[in-house]
Design an enzyme around this catalytic site. Structure first.
Site, short mmCIF file in Angstrom:
data_model
loop_
_atom_site.label_atom_id
_atom_site.label_comp_id
_atom_site.label_asym_id
_atom_site.label_seq_id
_atom_site.Cartn_x
_atom_site.Cartn_y
_atom_site.Cartn_z
CG ASP A 265 8.18 -0.06 -5.40
OD1 ASP A 265 8.40 -0.04 -4.26
OD2 ASP A 265 7.52 -0.70 -6.21
CG ASP B 282 9.30 9.33 -2.61
OD1 ASP B 282 8.88 8.35 -3.11
OD2 ASP B 282 10.00 9.69 -3.44
CB ALA B 283 4.40 10.83 -1.79
N GLY B 284 5.77 8.37 -3.81
CA GLY B 284 5.57 7.60 -5.07
C GLY B 284 5.65 6.20 -4.95
CG ASN C 116 9.23 -0.17 -0.07
OD1 ASN C 116 8.91 -1.13 0.24
ND2 ASN C 116 8.85 0.19 -1.21
CB THR C 117 12.76 -4.38 0.55
OG1 THR C 117 11.55 -5.28 0.60
CG2 THR C 117 12.95 -4.17 1.90
CG HIS C 118 10.92 -2.91 -5.81
ND1 HIS C 118 9.42 -3.01 -5.75
CD2 HIS C 118 11.16 -2.81 -6.91
CE1 HIS C 118 9.24 -3.24 -6.99
NE2 HIS C 118 10.18 -3.15 -7.93
NE ARG D 222 -3.99 -1.88 0.90
CZ ARG D 222 -5.00 -2.41 0.14
NH1 ARG D 222 -5.24 -1.58 -0.76
NH2 ARG D 222 -5.55 -3.46 0.37
CB ILE D 223 0.79 4.29 -2.05
CG1 ILE D 223 1.23 3.61 -3.21
CG2 ILE D 223 1.35 5.71 -2.02
CD1 ILE D 223 2.61 3.33 -3.42
C1 GAR Z 1 9.50 -8.61 -1.45
O1 GAR Z 1 10.21 -9.55 -2.51
C2 GAR Z 1 9.23 -7.16 -1.61
O2 GAR Z 1 10.34 -6.72 -2.09
C3 GAR Z 1 8.08 -7.20 -2.43
O3 GAR Z 1 7.09 -8.00 -1.82
C4 GAR Z 1 8.01 -9.38 -1.37
C5 GAR Z 1 7.26 -9.58 -0.04
O4 GAR Z 1 7.65 -10.84 0.30
N1 GAR Z 1 7.57 -5.75 -2.55
C6 GAR Z 1 7.23 -5.28 -3.61
O5 GAR Z 1 7.07 -5.78 -4.63
C7 GAR Z 1 6.89 -3.75 -3.30
N2 GAR Z 1 6.82 -3.18 -4.51
P1 GAR Z 1 7.69 -11.45 1.93
O6 GAR Z 1 6.20 -10.87 2.51
O7 GAR Z 1 7.80 -12.77 1.92
O8 GAR Z 1 8.68 -10.79 2.67
#
Ligand code: GAR
Length: 187
Positions: A144, A140-142, A106-108, A90-91
């Site tokens: 990723d 931030d607000a965007g 955040n992680t991506h 969620r944003i």
């Molecule tokens: C992770 O790979 C994370 O980077 C991604 O969701 C997965 C969550 O895995 N997030 C995004 O795609 C955000 N745009 P998890 O629930 O098993 O930790």
């Protein structure tokens, strides 16, 4: 360093953080784990080891701003130094960001700014890149966007599916998140 971790799903990154904390490999206290919907495995993982949990169910709120306000208050109540979006899909709005300035991470699962959004792995695979990876950034607000703190590269294999590639990315992502949190805790 106190953190609150926000999840929407499986919480495998969260589990890695829990394991690192328990192994005394990461000098961090997980103050709470929050989710945007009931029944996530992430919240279950936290509850199983006695970490306080909360749910601010997006679907229970007519207006996004009301959901956001409640999420902000519930998160702030745990007085975190950092809030980690770990698969939190969620944003959040400016009110949340203002409450945790430069403190919302955040992680991506892609090398941003390439392939932002909910399908970073699928999109990278579809494009045909030979190397992708993962990113930890200040959110931030965007979608990723925000300053990048750390990245790791993962090669795409000939026979990769979205699942196989995401699994290999997640191995790097867990290590990267822990390393990044450790750096923040020790500075
Ligand atoms: C992770 O790979 C994370 O980077 C991604 O969701 C997965 C969550 O895995 N997030 C995004 O795609 C955000 N745009 P998890 O629930 O098993 O930790």
């Amino acid at each position: 360093m106190r953190i609150v971790v926000l999840v929407s799903g499986t919480g495998s990154n969260l589990q890695a953080v829990i394991d690192a904390v328990q192994a005394k490999d990461l000098p961090v206290e997980i103050a709470a784990v929050g989710a945007d919907r009931p029944g996530t495995y992430g919240v279950e993982r936290a509850a199983a080891v006695g970490i306080p949990t909360f749910v601010v169910d997006f679907k229970q709120y007519g207006k996004r701003a009301d959901w956001n306000a409640e999420l902000t208050e519930r998160t702030a109540a745990f007085e975190p130094d950092y809030v980690i979006s770990s698969g939190f899909m969620r944003i959040v709005d400016q009110r949340f960001l203002d409450r945790f300035p430069n403190r919302y991470l955040n992680t991506h699962p892609a090398l941003l700014p390439s392939f932002p959004g909910a399908h970073g792995v699928r999109d990278a695979l579809a494009y045909g890149v030979k190397v992708t990876g993962c990113t930890v950034m200040i959110a931030d607000a965007g979608i990723d966007t925000g300053p990048i703190l750390s990245q790791a590269a993962v090669p795409v294999l000939e026979d990769d599916t979205e699942e196989s590639l995401h699994e290999r990315i997640k191995i790097q992502e867990r290590a990267l998140l822990i390393e990044t949190l450790r750096d923040l805790a020790l500075t």
